[in-house]
Each structure stands twice: as structure tokens, then as C-alpha cells.
Design an enzyme around this catalytic site. Structure first.
Site, PDB file in Angstrom:
ATOM      1  N   GLU A  57       0.798  -1.234   0.000  1.00  0.00           N
ATOM      2  CA  GLU A  57       0.000   0.000   0.000  1.00  0.00           C
ATOM      3  C   GLU A  57       0.833   1.288   0.000  1.00  0.00           C
ATOM      4  O   GLU A  57       0.274   2.381   0.066  1.00  0.00           O
ATOM      5  CB  GLU A  57      -0.961  -0.023   1.200  1.00  0.00           C
ATOM      6  CG  GLU A  57      -2.005  -1.125   1.054  1.00  0.00           C
ATOM      7  CD  GLU A  57      -2.796  -1.398   2.326  1.00  0.00           C
ATOM      8  OE1 GLU A  57      -2.320  -1.021   3.410  1.00  0.00           O
ATOM      9  OE2 GLU A  57      -3.880  -2.008   2.220  1.00  0.00           O
TER      10      GLU A  57
ATOM     11  N   GLN B 268       4.532  -4.746   2.263  1.00  0.00           N
ATOM     12  CA  GLN B 268       4.263  -6.143   2.603  1.00  0.00           C
ATOM     13  C   GLN B 268       4.406  -7.011   1.360  1.00  0.00           C
ATOM     14  O   GLN B 268       4.500  -6.486   0.241  1.00  0.00           O
ATOM     15  CB  GLN B 268       2.855  -6.273   3.172  1.00  0.00           C
ATOM     16  CG  GLN B 268       1.739  -5.948   2.211  1.00  0.00           C
ATOM     17  CD  GLN B 268       0.438  -5.632   2.934  1.00  0.00           C
ATOM     18  OE1 GLN B 268       0.211  -4.504   3.362  1.00  0.00           O
ATOM     19  NE2 GLN B 268      -0.415  -6.619   3.072  1.00  0.00           N
TER      20      GLN B 268
HETATM   21  O1  IFM Z   1      -5.744  -5.830   4.895  1.00  0.00           O
HETATM   22  C1  IFM Z   1      -4.691  -5.243   5.572  1.00  0.00           C
HETATM   23  C2  IFM Z   1      -3.768  -4.624   4.555  1.00  0.00           C
HETATM   24  O2  IFM Z   1      -3.223  -5.599   3.712  1.00  0.00           O
HETATM   25  C3  IFM Z   1      -2.649  -3.874   5.225  1.00  0.00           C
HETATM   26  N1  IFM Z   1      -3.199  -2.886   6.141  1.00  0.00           N
HETATM   27  C4  IFM Z   1      -4.059  -3.465   7.156  1.00  0.00           C
HETATM   28  C5  IFM Z   1      -5.211  -4.229   6.545  1.00  0.00           C
HETATM   29  C6  IFM Z   1      -6.077  -4.864   7.654  1.00  0.00           C
HETATM   30  O3  IFM Z   1      -5.347  -5.811   8.355  1.00  0.00           O
END
Ligand code: IFM
Length: 747
Positions: A469, A579
Site C-alpha cells: 500500500e 508487505q
Molecule cells: O488488509 C490489511 C492490509 O493488507 C494492510 N493494512 C491493514 C489491513 C487490515 O489488516
């Protein structure tokens, strides 16, 4: 198995963490672990009870606190911080789902008092919570006990100082042996009936107090010195939308009191014993791993919704993190465990998505697409619940703009992926024909309308956010395009299957009005779907990623705090990723890559991943074990298994990291044991951590229960009764497993 977790530190900070890790729940009710004797902002979580919230659309309601208990001895309120605390001990026993507490205080007036309690959130009776406790003092005197239903609760908002009240008491009532609160959410959508009763067999004076804070019963008892007094507090929380809610709630309270603590407790223990017969994982040679893994499963199971009104939320019934919303965490990280071990429960969670298919269709339409577009964050009604912006300051002048709700579209393909996974594991024809098929068709339809045709590249998907993200508004995210392609191909494959099968399958094709022409288009798009090219075997995460400033990190670290300020500020302009992204695609669609390609991508991305999301390490851990990076796989596995016990991300107070918990089980299943479900059967290629002497667990496969034991030398698979022969491929050897058979394959 005997897994007790002890905690002995007392401070407001540790209490908030214990609040999450000592949560007890039964999927319907969640009671956080903060001690009952102290005030806290945390009330009760009731799965599926949401209310409108500024910025967050709808959020899970902090419902009245029912577990609290006030105690006064000879006029002194027995708070932990105002007297000398001689003993503070808590123990979570995951084997029988209990939380025990031992407290000893020397009061300011010099009395020595001890308190001991045992809490359960009943496994078999979803509305029932029980607290049994004992009191002893070294002096005689007057003990006053206050048993409240505290309706003065609210949710912390974008800042903890801002509280949003989501429910109010419509009715406060009491009788000779109960107190009752009828509670409504502010938007009027949900009603809760809450009844409680504090029981003792000693002579006590009882009175009831009503106030703006709710209702409380007060018992006063003359106690003798050094004698133990026992009490049981029964609570029933009912949320059925029913006109007889109060009568039903009080009736249930009467029943559980009649049954008494011992019988209720026996039922509760039986519930957990049945659960563990299926869910338990035994690891020989590594008690720490065994404890952490089963602890993760305990919390996952406690969050398992009881009906299909709601699915598993990102932080469970444990807290208010992510507002009780449902993300891809559920389908991609948590559901595989349930599909394999508790398939009926997994089905309910998929039914939550089916129930919200109309909302997903409206969502697609609203955004100019066809088919069904599932929201990035989902609450009780299935509409997009991601906050587009969150204020940073009290006045709401400075805001963070959040684009995930508008751009993180891969969730739609993730849901289709898991519907297929469920079918592969279970062969549940009924679910697939009536519901799953429709999800796959409508999501394929979405992608067919979401792509654009580019003369040079083929079908492209512009302006998205992938799992990483840090990078927003990107074109052709590798993960998104690949998962979209997979979703379209599922549409094609299931269409063919449906025509072959006829019956309900064909009825669904007709009802959803899927045509041959449409399916041919899906296939054409999938075949021409553009995937960012490889450079030295490494897939570019999205168009233009390789042109960004390079920056590498230590793969053993976690988060962004370790980065220099200038890098942190412009993180989206660097190649750092939040991630697992390309690697997440490889872990989901492993068959599409050769091991050399997976290795090249892993080696490249692992040093560019901050793991700022708790979803990152599980994916890397699984893939690391395939690649023979045993130490790293094990390191990530252990970090994930202890993520909340060690408060690794510093935000455990917001709730349990359930995606990680599911990822821990997947590391065991897909990573260390190397189990893949194929069209034909099951393939097993273990990569056990070096110190594991053996691992044993069970799972359900197409109606059969299999028990598997893996050691460094052999794989043993045992089947219960059934009809068909299961085909297994173990370390490349093809074997057949008949009903009631046990096979041993040397490695
Ligand atoms: O869905 C996740 C996302 O991949 C990363 N931020 C937090 C979200 C909720 O756990």
C-alpha cells in the site's frame, strides 16, 4: 495439551495489551481481558452489531460493559492502584477457554484481602458469560459488591480523546434476582437484551441502582475474617431481532442460573475439548512453537462468527482496530485454516460475501463497472466502509487521504480465489452450485469491465493499489492483474463445469445470465492480460516500479521506524514495499511459477520489504520454506506466532492480528508441511524446521478427516471412514489412501 499463559505485570499499559491477548469469546460475544475490578473504556463486542460512525461509515459497537465488578470492603473501594498490590496474576488456559485471576491487596486501612476469579464466555451457549469469584479478608467487615451493566460506553474515534457513542439504554429494569438493560444502537438497527444476576448462598442485602451509567445490583454481606466467600455472576446478552427480546433474555438467564456454574462449565469444557480434537497441532521438539501456534488458533477460533450476518474481522472480537471491518485478511489469510479444519464454519463466512453480493453489484455500478465489486473494507451491510479520509488533529483540519477503498480492487479476485479453494477442499456441490458459482461469475464480470485494452500491452488495469500500500494509483499491479486473470479463468472453468454438471449448476448459469459469448470474452481477456515484465527474472511490482529510487532494508527488521526520516517521508517514491506483494501472488498461485523464478523474486523483494503490515511475514515465511531458507522461514513463523503475545507491532491493544494467526497455520500447512490441494488430490512436500522432530495435526478433505504426522524421515497419513480413494503425491511418490487406512511414506 496443557497450554496456560501467565501474566503478572500490572500497569494501565500492560492491561491494554492483556485486554487483547486475554480476550475470551465465542464468535458472538467478545469480552476483553482487562481485569473486572478496574474501570476501562472497553465494553463488550457483539459480532455483527454495527452503527453509523463519522469518517468510518459503520463501525463495530462498543456495547455495554458487563464483566465489570465493583468491590468495597469496610467502605474502601478495592481498586488495584489505590492500595498496596501484593499479587496480580492472570492465567489464560486455552485448553478449556478460561481466564483466571488472583489478586491480593493490602488496603490503606490495613486489611489484607484476596480475590480469585474464573471467567468464561460460553462455547455452547452463545449469549452466556459467567464469572465465578471468591473473596477473603483477614478482618471481618462489610463487603459490598456492585454488579453493573454499564451502558455508559463509547468507541474511541480517530483520536482516543474523541468518543463516539453508539448505543443507549431504551429500558432499565430489575426484579428480585435480575437486572436488565434493553439497549439500542443510535441508528436504531440493532437491539441488545442484557440481563445479569449476582448469586451467593450467603445472607446478603440487595439493592438496585439506576443512573445514566446504566443499572447495577448491589449486594452487601457481613463477612467473617479468613473465610472464603463464593459468588457467581451470570450474564446473558441476546441480540436476536425479536419483539420478545426481553422475555427471551430473562428466560435464558433463568435457565443458566438453574443449571448452575458447574454444569455450565462442564459444557464449556466439552466445547473446547471437541474443538481441540480437530484444531490442535502437536509439535515434538519445539514447545515454544507449539504454544505460539495453538495460541494463535485459539484466538482465531474465538472470533469465528456464529451466523452469516458477519464474517471474521481484521482484529476479531478482541478490539476496535480497523473498526471491526472485514478485509482480504479473512479470505486469503484466515479462511484456509477454517476451510481445512472447520469447513462448515468457513462456508458461513463465504455466505457473508454471498449475502452481500447485491451490495457488491451496486458498488460496481456506482464505480462504473459491471458485475460485483467487493468493498475493500466491509461491515454489516456489504457497502464500502473504508474511510476516504481520517483527520489527524482534534479539529479535523489536517487529514490523511485514504485511497484503498477506491483502489485496492484485488479483494474481489481474492474472494473468488477462496471460493474456489473452498470447493477444492470440500467438493461442496450444493454451496458451489447455488452460491459460489454466482460469486465467481459476478466477480469475473467485474474484471471484464474493469480492464482496458492497450494496443501494445493487451488488457491492462490502471489506477490501483496492490497489497503493497505504499504505492497508490499504480498501473498494472502484478498481484492485481494476476489475480484478476485467475478470477476470469475461474469464471471460464466453472462455466464449463456447470454446463457439464447440469441441474442446479446450470440453473445458476441461467439465473446469472452468463452467456457463451461472455465467457469467451473472459478467456480472451485472461489470455491477453498484461503482466509487468521480468527483469533478470524479477517481476516488476507495477509499471514504473523499477525506475523508483532503490533502497534496501535488513530482512530481519520490522516496520518503518528503522528508516531514515527522508526515506520515510517519500516512501512511495522508493522501491521499498510495505508487505509481500509479488511474493503474495506467488504464494497464492504457486503452480504458475518455477522455483527458480520464485527464488529470484523472493531474493529481490525480501530486502525491499519493511513488513510494516502484519500480513507480510506469513507470506514470506511460506515461500521461504519452499526455497529452503529454513532459518528465515522459522524466524518469521515464530514472530508471527508471538505477534500479540510480544506486542511486536505495538498495537496489540487494538485487537488480535487474525490474518497473521491464519498465516501461522498456513505456514505450517503450506510451508513447513508443503501441502497443496490439487484437482486430483493432495500433494505433500515437507520442509520441516530443523529442530522439529515431528508435527501432527488433522484436516478435512472432501468429507473425510485426515490425520497427518510429518517427521524428517517420513509422512504418515491416516484417514477415517468414507467412500473414495484419495490420491496423494508425497515427495513425488504417488500413493492411494483408502478409507480407514494409514499409509507411511518414507522421505
Ligand atoms: O488488509 C490489511 C492490509 O493488507 C494492510 N493494512 C491493514 C489491513 C487490515 O489488516
Amino acid at each position: 495439551m496443557k497450554f496456560n499463559f501467565q501474566f503478572k505485570e500490572y500497569s494501565p499499559k500492560t492491561e491494554e495489551v492483556y485486554g487483547t491477548i486475554l480476550t475470551l469469546g465465542n464468535g458472538h460475544i467478545g469480552i476483553r481481558g482487562e481485569i473486572e475490578l478496574e474501570p476501562t473504556v472497553y465494553g463488550t463486542t457483539v459480532a455483527g452489531i454495527y452503527d453509523y460512525a463519522p469518517y468510518f461509515y459503520r463501525e463495530i459497537v462498543n456495547a455495554p460493559r458487563v464483566i465489570g465488578l465493583g468491590m468495597m470492603f469496610n467502605g474502601e473501594p478495592l481498586n488495584l492502584s489505590t492500595h498496596k498490590l501484593l499479587k496480580y496474576e492472570r492465567e489464560l488456559d486455552i485448553e478449556d477457554g478460561t481466564l483466571k485471576t488472583w489478586i491480593e491487596l493490602e488496603t490503606n486501612k490495613g486489611a489484607r484481602v484476596s480475590y480469585e476469579s474464573l471467567r468464561i464466555v460460553h462455547g455452547k451457549r452463545k449469549n452466556v458469560v459467567v464469572l465465578k469469584f471468591k473473596f477473603k479478608a483477614d478482618k471481618k467487615g462489610l463487603l459490598t459488591l456492585i454488579n453493573p451493566i454499564d451502558v455508559d460506553v463509547a468507541n474511541p474515534s480517530y483520536r482516543p480523546e474523541i468518543l463516539v457513542k453508539h448505543c443507549y439504554a431504551e429500558e432499565l429494569d430489575f426484579g428480585e434476582d435480575f437486572i436488565y438493560a434493553g439497549v439500542k444502537t443510535i441508528d436504531g438497527k440493532y437491539t441488545l437484551g442484557i440481563a445479569s444476576s449476582l448469586i451467593t448462598d450467603k445472607e446478603a442485602n440487595r439493592s438496585v441502582v439506576k443512573s445514566v451509567k446504566g443499572i447495577a445490583e448491589v449486594l452487601s454481606i457481613e463477612v467473617e475474617a479468613d473465610r472464603v466467600y463464593e459468588f457467581v455472576k451470570y450474564i446473558v446478552i441476546s441480540s436476536e431481532r425479536d419483539s420478545a427480546l426481553k422475555d427471551e433474555t430473562l428466560k435464558e438467564l433463568g435457565e443458566v442460573k438453574e443449571l448452575g456454574f458447574e454444569k455450565l462449565f462442564a459444557e464449556h469444557r466439552e466445547y473446547w475439548s471437541e474443538i481441540w480434537k480437530k484444531a490442535k497441532v502437536e509439535i515434538e521438539g519445539d514447545e515454544e512453537a507449539e504454544k505460539g501456534l495453538n495460541f494463535s488458533l485459539f484466538h482465531l477460533i474465538q472470533s469465528l462468527p456464529r451466523d452469516n450476518n458477519i464474517s471474521l474481522t481484521a482484529r476479531g472480537i478482541h478490539g476496535f482496530g480497523y473498526r471491526g471491518h472485514v478485509f482480504w485478511d479473512t479470505e486469503i489469510y484466515a479462511l484456509p485454516f477454517f476451510i481445512a479444519v472447520f469447513p462448515e464454519d468457513a462456508k458461513r463466512m463465504l455466505m457473508y460475501r454471498y449475502r452481500n453480493l447485491e451490495a457488491a453489484k451496486e458498488n460496481a455500478k456506482l464505480n462504473g463497472y459491471k458485475g460485483a465489486q467487493f468493498p475493500w473494507e466491509s461491515a454489516d451491510d456489504g457497502y464500502e466502509a473504508t474511510p476516504p479520509l481520517v483527520p489527524l488533529d482534534m479539529a479535523g483540519r489536517e487529514v490523511v487521504r485514504i485511497y484503498t477503498g477506491e483502489e485496492e480492487h484485488h479483494i474481489t479476485a481474492d474472494i473468488a480465489y477462496t471460493v474456489d479453494l473452498y470447493y477444492k477442499f470440500t467438493n461442496d456441490e450444493d454451496f458451489m452450485a447455488k452460491y459460489g458459482l454466482e460469486i465467481i461469475f459476478e466477480t469475473a464480470r467485474f474484471w471484464a469491465s474493469r480492464v482496458e485494452f492497450d494496443e501494445k500491452k493487451g488488457y491492462v488495469i490502471k489506477k490501483v493499489i496492490g497489497p503493497d500500500e505504499y504505492h497508490e494509483h499504480v498501473d498494472n499491479s502484478f498481484f492485481t492483474n494476476l489475480m484478476a486473470k485467475h478470477n476470469l479463468l475461474l469464471g471460464v472453468a466453472y462455466y464449463k463445469k456447470a454446463l457439464n454438471k447440469g441441474g442446479y449448476w446450470k440453473k445458476t448459469v441461467d439465473r446469472v445470465k452468463v452467456t457463451e459469448e461472455e465467457v469467451l470474452k473472459w478467456r480472451e481477456i485472461a489470455e491477453k492480460m498484461y503482466l509487468p515484465p521480468q527483469v533478470d527474472g524479477v517481476f516488476e511490482e507495477f509499471d514504473g516500479y523499477f525506475a523508483l529510487q532503490d533502497y534496501t532494508v535488513d530482512p530481519h527488521g520490522i516496520g518503518e521506524a528503522r528508516l531514515p526520516e527522508e526515506i520515510r517521508k517519500k516512501i512511495g517514491k522508493t522501491r521499498l514495499i510495505k508487505q509481500a506483494d509479488v511474493i503474495a501472488a506467488q504464494y497464492l498461485l504457486k503452480d504458475q511459477f518455477d522455483i527458480d523464478t520464485i527464488k529470484r523474486n523472493f531474493d529481490y523483494y525480501i530486502v525491499r520489504t519493511t513488513h510494516a503490515s502484519s500480513l507480510s511475514m506469513p507470506a514470506y515465511s511460506i515461500v521461504a520454506s519452499w526455497l529452503g531458507y529454513g532459518d528465515l522461514a522459522y524466524e518469521y513463523f515464530m514472530k508471527c506466532a508471538y505477534i500479540d503475545l510480544k506486542n511486536l507491532y505495538g498495537n496489540t491493544h487494538d485487537g488480535f492480528h487474525l490474518a497473521t494467526a491464519g498465516g501461522v497455520w498456513q505456514t505450517l500447512f503450506r510451508g513447513f508441511c508443503g501441502i497443496d490441494i490439487t484437482e486430483d488430490g493432495i500433494s505433500i512436500n515437507p520442509h520441516l524446521p530443523s529442530k522439529w522432530k515431528a508435527v501432527k495435526f488433522g484436516f478435512s478433505f472432501r468429507g473425510r478427516w485426515l490425520e497427518i504426522r510429518v517427521t524428517p524421515k517420513e509422512v504418515i497419513v491416516k484417514s477415517d471412514e468414507g467412500k473414495e480413494v484419495i490420491k496423494l503425491s508425497i515427495a513425488g511418490k504417488e500413493v492411494s489412501l483408502r478409507p480407514n487406512e494409514k499409509i507411511v511414506v518414507p522421505l
